[in-house]
Each structure stands twice: as structure tokens, then as C-alpha cells.
Design a protein around this motif. Sequence first.
Motif, PDB file in Angstrom:
ATOM      1  N   ASN A  91       0.802  -1.135  -0.151  1.00 32.52           N
ATOM      2  CA  ASN A  91       0.257  -0.026   0.010  1.00 32.52           C
ATOM      3  C   ASN A  91       0.964   1.294  -0.025  1.00 32.52           C
ATOM      4  OD1 ASN A  91      -2.597  -1.571   0.412  1.00 32.52           O
ATOM      5  ND2 ASN A  91      -1.981  -1.760   2.518  1.00 32.52           N
ATOM      6  N   GLY A  92       0.100   2.358  -0.334  1.00 36.37           N
ATOM      7  CA  GLY A  92       0.806   3.696  -0.323  1.00 36.37           C
ATOM      8  C   GLY A  92       1.856   4.077  -1.114  1.00 36.37           C
ATOM      9  N   ASN A  93       2.101   3.369  -2.507  1.00 39.11           N
ATOM     10  CA  ASN A  93       3.113   3.624  -3.416  1.00 39.11           C
ATOM     11  C   ASN A  93       2.840   4.843  -4.264  1.00 39.11           C
ATOM     12  OD1 ASN A  93       4.872   1.055  -2.858  1.00 39.11           O
ATOM     13  ND2 ASN A  93       2.701   0.097  -3.213  1.00 39.11           N
ATOM     14  N   GLN A  94       3.884   5.428  -4.516  1.00 37.79           N
ATOM     15  CA  GLN A  94       3.855   6.699  -5.687  1.00 37.79           C
ATOM     16  C   GLN A  94       5.241   6.463  -6.334  1.00 37.79           C
ATOM     17  OE1 GLN A  94       1.968   9.397  -6.556  1.00 37.79           O
ATOM     18  NE2 GLN A  94       3.284   8.929  -8.223  1.00 37.79           N
ATOM     19  N   TRP A  95       5.109   6.398  -7.686  1.00 39.77           N
ATOM     20  CA  TRP A  95       6.076   5.793  -8.693  1.00 39.77           C
ATOM     21  C   TRP A  95       6.600   7.239  -8.996  1.00 39.77           C
ATOM     22  CZ3 TRP A  95       8.456   1.260  -9.155  1.00 39.77           C
ATOM     23  CH2 TRP A  95       7.720   0.157  -8.594  1.00 39.77           C
ATOM     24  N   TYR A  96       8.128   7.169  -9.243  1.00 39.59           N
ATOM     25  CA  TYR A  96       8.761   8.489 -10.038  1.00 39.59           C
ATOM     26  C   TYR A  96       9.286   7.859 -11.054  1.00 39.59           C
ATOM     27  CZ  TYR A  96       8.050  10.994  -5.669  1.00 39.59           C
ATOM     28  OH  TYR A  96       7.556  11.624  -4.445  1.00 39.59           O
ATOM     29  N   ARG A  97       9.866   8.898 -12.033  1.00 38.14           N
ATOM     30  CA  ARG A  97      10.544   8.587 -13.214  1.00 38.14           C
ATOM     31  C   ARG A  97      11.456   9.607 -13.427  1.00 38.14           C
ATOM     32  NH1 ARG A  97      10.436  10.322 -18.521  1.00 38.14           N
ATOM     33  NH2 ARG A  97      11.592   8.995 -19.895  1.00 38.14           N
ATOM     34  N   ASN A  98      12.759   9.572 -13.427  1.00 41.32           N
ATOM     35  CA  ASN A  98      13.638  10.451 -13.414  1.00 41.32           C
ATOM     36  C   ASN A  98      13.360  11.647 -12.446  1.00 41.32           C
ATOM     37  OD1 ASN A  98      14.990   9.326 -15.717  1.00 41.32           O
ATOM     38  ND2 ASN A  98      14.094  10.037 -17.039  1.00 41.32           N
ATOM     39  N   GLU A  99      13.156  11.175 -11.131  1.00 39.38           N
ATOM     40  CA  GLU A  99      13.011  12.005 -10.035  1.00 39.38           C
ATOM     41  C   GLU A  99      11.646  12.764 -10.162  1.00 39.38           C
ATOM     42  OE1 GLU A  99      16.570  14.226  -9.124  1.00 39.38           O
ATOM     43  OE2 GLU A  99      17.724  12.357  -8.597  1.00 39.38           O
ATOM     44  N   THR A 100      10.856  12.560 -10.991  1.00 39.39           N
ATOM     45  CA  THR A 100       9.552  13.345 -11.009  1.00 39.39           C
ATOM     46  C   THR A 100       8.414  12.406 -10.793  1.00 39.39           C
ATOM     47  OG1 THR A 100      10.620  14.679 -13.009  1.00 39.39           O
ATOM     48  CG2 THR A 100       8.152  14.487 -12.928  1.00 39.39           C
ATOM     49  N   VAL A 101       7.435  12.889 -10.216  1.00 39.53           N
ATOM     50  CA  VAL A 101       6.204  12.208  -9.769  1.00 39.53           C
ATOM     51  C   VAL A 101       5.457  11.765 -11.206  1.00 39.53           C
ATOM     52  CG1 VAL A 101       4.093  12.072  -8.764  1.00 39.53           C
ATOM     53  CG2 VAL A 101       5.865  13.140  -7.631  1.00 39.53           C
ATOM     54  N   LEU A 102       5.133  10.196 -11.218  1.00 39.49           N
ATOM     55  CA  LEU A 102       4.213   9.801 -12.085  1.00 39.49           C
ATOM     56  C   LEU A 102       2.937   9.723 -11.938  1.00 39.49           C
ATOM     57  CD1 LEU A 102       6.520   6.639 -13.293  1.00 39.49           C
ATOM     58  CD2 LEU A 102       6.111   8.752 -14.657  1.00 39.49           C
ATOM     59  N   ALA A 103       2.052  10.804 -12.507  1.00 38.06           N
ATOM     60  CA  ALA A 103       0.829  10.980 -11.847  1.00 38.06           C
ATOM     61  C   ALA A 103      -0.035   9.649 -12.207  1.00 38.06           C
ATOM     62  CB  ALA A 103       0.063  12.102 -12.918  1.00 38.06           C
ATOM     63  N   GLY A 104      -0.839   9.483 -11.297  1.00 38.55           N
ATOM     64  CA  GLY A 104      -1.681   8.162 -11.173  1.00 38.55           C
ATOM     65  C   GLY A 104      -0.907   6.905 -10.811  1.00 38.55           C
TER      66      GLY A 104
END
Length: 222
Positions: free
Chosen positions: A139-152
Motif C-alpha cells: 500500500n501507499g506507493n507513488q512511482w517516480y521516473r527521473n525524480e519526477t512524480v508519475l501521475a496516477g
Amino acid sequence: ISSIPGIYSIEITAGIDNNYNFIYESGTLAIGKALQSITFTSLNDRVEAIGTFTLSATSTSDLLVNFTTANTDKITINQNVVTILKPGSVTITASQGGNDNYNPAESVSQTICILPKKPTITSTGLGSESVVLTSSSINGNQWYRNETVLAGATSQTHTVKEKGLYQVKVSIDGCASELSDQFAIIITDVIDPEHSMSVSLYPNPAEQELRMKLTGVEENEF
């Protein structure tokens, strides 16, 4: 000499004079319980991985301070030792109920974060057209690509659509973990105008072995 709180009778005796008659009236003296206060040592956020930590508080009466929490799904308290069960926001209350000489103290509460452990990333499908990254946290994950939040991108898994450095962060009740280590995805395509050949290199990251997968090419063409 201190007296136990309560109501005490006071009687006056003696007092003799040839010219005066004395009338004595009894009285009472009320002694109330003393006040007390609590000093609760300031708490910092804790990382889930530490397992346990101790609490410290004193009262001006020198009576023992008790600790409680309503967040028993996240922590347990045994005397002054806190055992961490899972991450999230928790409130710990210090109280002292008083005794024959002291009134109860005003309770003191502190709210802190039990920070989630630093997540790790695993992968499936490296070398294929569908690479899926998986967080170690459900639970509670937020993914990033190149240190930028991936929306959704908040599921435990994330399907890679383009190359880059991927990370994931875990947040529970507003209490956030460190970012995971970077997971590099490199997609290398070599397009032959005649054969529409593509080349994929995997795994990535590679330690001792790097493999190459060719698609759109027959064996006798090499």
C-alpha cells in the motif's frame, strides 16, 4: 509538617479573664489536594525498521507517569517501551491519575510518524516488450521516473512505458518513506528499414552478464 488533604476541625480553648466572658466557636480547615503537571520528553518520527523505542516523562509530584495510545494497530506500549507494528501516524498520551495528596495531572499528548521502511523494487519481463516493476510495499506507493512524480502511478506494480530511472516512495497517513534506490530501464531499439529489426539489451541493471534479444530477424541473416 504536611497534612493529608481533607476537612479538619479547629477548636479554641482557654482564655480566662475576670472582666470578660469568652464564647468559643469551633471552625474547620479544608486542605485540598496539591496540583501536579507532566513534562513529556519531545518525540521524533521513527522508522518502522527500528522495532522499539522508549518514552520518558516526569511529574512534579514524582508519581509514575503512564503512557497510552489509541493507535494499537500500529504500536503497543508496555510501561515506557513502544513496539512498532506497522507504519502510520500515532498519538501517545502521558497521564498521571493522582493519589490521596495530588489531583490528576493534565494529560500531555504527542503525535509522530512511524515512517515506512525504504521500499525496494523488483522486476519481471526484462528483455520483453512488457516490463513490470513491483514495490516491496503493498500500500501507499507513488512511482517516480527521473525524480519526477508519475501521475496516477500509485499501485504496487508499474508497467514501464519508456526508459528512465525509476523509484518508488511509500506514504501511510502522510508519513513518507525514503525514495527507493533507482532502478534503471534502458530500451535500445535498432531499426533496419528493410527488416524492421529491433535489439533489446537485458537485464538492467546488469552485474556479470548482459543479454541481447533480436526480433524481426531470421537466423540465416547473420
